[in-house]
Scaffold this motif. Structure first.
Motif, PDB file in Angstrom:
ATOM      1  N   THR A  63     -17.106  28.569   1.755  1.00 25.84           N
ATOM      2  CA  THR A  63     -18.240  27.765   1.325  1.00 25.84           C
ATOM      3  C   THR A  63     -19.545  28.553   1.445  1.00 25.84           C
ATOM      4  N   GLY A  64     -19.687  29.306   2.527  1.00 21.54           N
ATOM      5  CA  GLY A  64     -20.875  30.138   2.713  1.00 21.54           C
ATOM      6  C   GLY A  64     -20.998  31.208   1.651  1.00 21.54           C
ATOM      7  N   VAL A  65     -19.887  31.858   1.315  1.00 21.03           N
ATOM      8  CA  VAL A  65     -19.912  32.899   0.285  1.00 21.03           C
ATOM      9  C   VAL A  65     -20.292  32.299  -1.072  1.00 21.03           C
ATOM     10  N   ILE A  66     -19.695  31.163  -1.402  1.00 23.25           N
ATOM     11  CA  ILE A  66     -20.026  30.492  -2.662  1.00 23.25           C
ATOM     12  C   ILE A  66     -21.497  30.071  -2.665  1.00 23.25           C
TER      13      ILE A  66
ATOM     14  N   LEU B 184     -33.319  18.572   4.526  1.00 20.84           N
ATOM     15  CA  LEU B 184     -33.805  19.275   3.334  1.00 20.84           C
ATOM     16  C   LEU B 184     -33.453  18.556   2.035  1.00 20.84           C
ATOM     17  N   GLY B 185     -32.672  17.481   2.138  1.00 26.67           N
ATOM     18  CA  GLY B 185     -32.252  16.760   0.929  1.00 26.67           C
ATOM     19  C   GLY B 185     -31.245  17.541   0.123  1.00 26.67           C
ATOM     20  N   HIS B 186     -30.334  18.189   0.813  1.00 24.36           N
ATOM     21  CA  HIS B 186     -29.341  19.064   0.173  1.00 24.36           C
ATOM     22  C   HIS B 186     -28.161  18.221  -0.320  1.00 24.36           C
ATOM     23  N   TYR B 187     -28.469  17.232  -1.170  1.00 23.85           N
ATOM     24  CA  TYR B 187     -27.411  16.345  -1.667  1.00 23.85           C
ATOM     25  C   TYR B 187     -27.731  15.819  -3.065  1.00 23.85           C
ATOM     26  N   GLU B 188     -28.454  16.624  -3.830  1.00 26.17           N
ATOM     27  CA  GLU B 188     -28.860  16.176  -5.159  1.00 26.17           C
ATOM     28  C   GLU B 188     -27.745  16.244  -6.196  1.00 26.17           C
ATOM     29  N   ASP B 189     -26.807  17.167  -6.038  1.00 26.50           N
ATOM     30  CA  ASP B 189     -25.675  17.237  -6.968  1.00 26.50           C
ATOM     31  C   ASP B 189     -24.401  17.505  -6.168  1.00 26.50           C
ATOM     32  N   PRO B 190     -23.238  17.362  -6.802  1.00 27.21           N
ATOM     33  CA  PRO B 190     -21.969  17.500  -6.075  1.00 27.21           C
ATOM     34  C   PRO B 190     -21.802  18.840  -5.346  1.00 27.21           C
ATOM     35  N   TRP B 191     -22.284  19.942  -5.933  1.00 29.87           N
ATOM     36  CA  TRP B 191     -22.158  21.243  -5.251  1.00 29.87           C
ATOM     37  C   TRP B 191     -22.926  21.240  -3.938  1.00 29.87           C
ATOM     38  N   GLN B 192     -24.030  20.523  -3.882  1.00 35.05           N
ATOM     39  CA  GLN B 192     -24.831  20.491  -2.665  1.00 35.05           C
ATOM     40  C   GLN B 192     -24.181  19.655  -1.563  1.00 35.05           C
ATOM     41  N   TRP B 193     -23.277  18.773  -1.923  1.00 39.01           N
ATOM     42  CA  TRP B 193     -22.548  17.995  -0.923  1.00 39.01           C
ATOM     43  C   TRP B 193     -21.476  18.829  -0.227  1.00 39.01           C
ATOM     44  N   THR B 194     -21.016  19.887  -0.885  1.00 37.68           N
ATOM     45  CA  THR B 194     -19.898  20.677  -0.357  1.00 37.68           C
ATOM     46  C   THR B 194     -20.127  21.151   1.074  1.00 37.68           C
ATOM     47  N   PRO B 195     -21.247  21.805   1.405  1.00 43.47           N
ATOM     48  CA  PRO B 195     -21.387  22.259   2.790  1.00 43.47           C
ATOM     49  C   PRO B 195     -21.468  21.116   3.788  1.00 43.47           C
ATOM     50  N   ILE B 196     -22.034  19.991   3.384  1.00 42.11           N
ATOM     51  CA  ILE B 196     -22.128  18.850   4.293  1.00 42.11           C
ATOM     52  C   ILE B 196     -20.738  18.314   4.612  1.00 42.11           C
ATOM     53  N   VAL B 197     -19.905  18.201   3.593  1.00 42.14           N
ATOM     54  CA  VAL B 197     -18.532  17.726   3.787  1.00 42.14           C
ATOM     55  C   VAL B 197     -17.735  18.729   4.635  1.00 42.14           C
ATOM     56  N   VAL B 198     -17.874  20.011   4.329  1.00 41.96           N
ATOM     57  CA  VAL B 198     -17.141  21.039   5.075  1.00 41.96           C
ATOM     58  C   VAL B 198     -17.594  21.064   6.537  1.00 41.96           C
ATOM     59  N   LEU B 199     -18.899  20.972   6.775  1.00 41.93           N
ATOM     60  CA  LEU B 199     -19.391  20.947   8.157  1.00 41.93           C
ATOM     61  C   LEU B 199     -18.867  19.729   8.913  1.00 41.93           C
TER      62      LEU B 199
ATOM     63  N   LEU C 189     -24.409  31.005  -5.334  1.00 40.69           N
ATOM     64  CA  LEU C 189     -25.150  29.991  -6.088  1.00 40.69           C
ATOM     65  C   LEU C 189     -26.656  30.093  -5.856  1.00 40.69           C
ATOM     66  N   HIS C 190     -27.059  30.334  -4.609  1.00 41.87           N
ATOM     67  CA  HIS C 190     -28.484  30.473  -4.320  1.00 41.87           C
ATOM     68  C   HIS C 190     -29.060  31.697  -5.026  1.00 41.87           C
ATOM     69  N   LEU C 191     -28.371  32.822  -4.916  1.00 44.71           N
ATOM     70  CA  LEU C 191     -28.859  34.042  -5.556  1.00 44.71           C
ATOM     71  C   LEU C 191     -28.880  33.899  -7.078  1.00 44.71           C
ATOM     72  N   LYS C 192     -27.833  33.296  -7.631  1.00 41.80           N
ATOM     73  CA  LYS C 192     -27.759  33.099  -9.080  1.00 41.80           C
ATOM     74  C   LYS C 192     -28.898  32.209  -9.559  1.00 41.80           C
ATOM     75  N   GLY C 193     -29.155  31.123  -8.848  1.00 46.52           N
ATOM     76  CA  GLY C 193     -30.237  30.220  -9.224  1.00 46.52           C
ATOM     77  C   GLY C 193     -31.594  30.911  -9.193  1.00 46.52           C
ATOM     78  N   ASN C 194     -31.840  31.660  -8.130  1.00 51.03           N
ATOM     79  CA  ASN C 194     -33.107  32.395  -8.032  1.00 51.03           C
ATOM     80  C   ASN C 194     -33.222  33.448  -9.128  1.00 51.03           C
ATOM     81  N   PHE C 195     -32.138  34.164  -9.373  1.00 50.52           N
ATOM     82  CA  PHE C 195     -32.130  35.226 -10.382  1.00 50.52           C
ATOM     83  C   PHE C 195     -32.449  34.657 -11.765  1.00 50.52           C
ATOM     84  N   GLU C 196     -31.766  33.579 -12.123  1.00 46.28           N
ATOM     85  CA  GLU C 196     -31.979  32.980 -13.446  1.00 46.28           C
ATOM     86  C   GLU C 196     -33.403  32.457 -13.598  1.00 46.28           C
ATOM     87  N   PHE C 197     -33.926  31.866 -12.541  1.00 49.55           N
ATOM     88  CA  PHE C 197     -35.287  31.355 -12.591  1.00 49.55           C
ATOM     89  C   PHE C 197     -36.292  32.496 -12.765  1.00 49.55           C
ATOM     90  N   GLU C 198     -36.155  33.528 -11.954  1.00 47.12           N
ATOM     91  CA  GLU C 198     -37.086  34.656 -12.014  1.00 47.12           C
ATOM     92  C   GLU C 198     -36.994  35.382 -13.355  1.00 47.12           C
TER      93      GLU C 198
END
Length: 135
Positions: A71-74, A24-39, A78-87
């Protein structure tokens, strides 16, 4: 048998989720690297615990799985916040229900980070199971 089974399912979940994030290309910014590193950390410690079970590896596995849950809770936030702000920016006059509905169905998959929580819970269960006694 259950010891091997839970480890196998956990390894498949860790590899599958990590691969999906990569595709999915989930590595565009440092926050997106977090789950990959944790996994990756969780996968390493799961394999170490499987092949060399002991009190230290069990404790490290538990800690890594708690990190996976956090990491999942965060990620959910972040996903909900991003969607909320966009909408909210796109549709300023939405009712509360419409805003909630659009937030949940937004561009970012709102509940996808929940898989990290499930993986962490499975890992905690796996860490509770005693390894088979070798004869």
């Amino acid at each position: 048998m259950i010891y091997r089974f839970t480890h196998a399912v956990l390894v498949l979940a860790l590899i599958g989720t990590g691969a999906e994030l990569g595709l999915l290309g989930h590595y565009e910014d440092p926050w997106q690297w977090t789950p990959i590193v944790v996994l990756s950390l969780c996968l390493s410690l799961t394999l170490i615990h499987f092949f060399a079970p002991g009190p230290l590896t069990r404790k490290l596995l538990r800690i890594s799985m708690l990190l996976c849950i956090v990491t999942g809770v965060i990620g959910l936030y972040l996903h909900l916040k991003g969607n909320f702000e966009f909408e909210l920016e796109m549709y300023k006059n939405l009712s509360n229900f419409s805003l909630l509905w659009r937030t949940m169905r937004g561009a970012l998959p709102a509940l996808a980070p929940g898989s990290m929580i499930y993986i962490g819970l499975l890992g905690l269960i796996t860490a509770l199971i005693q390894p088979p006694v070798s004869k």
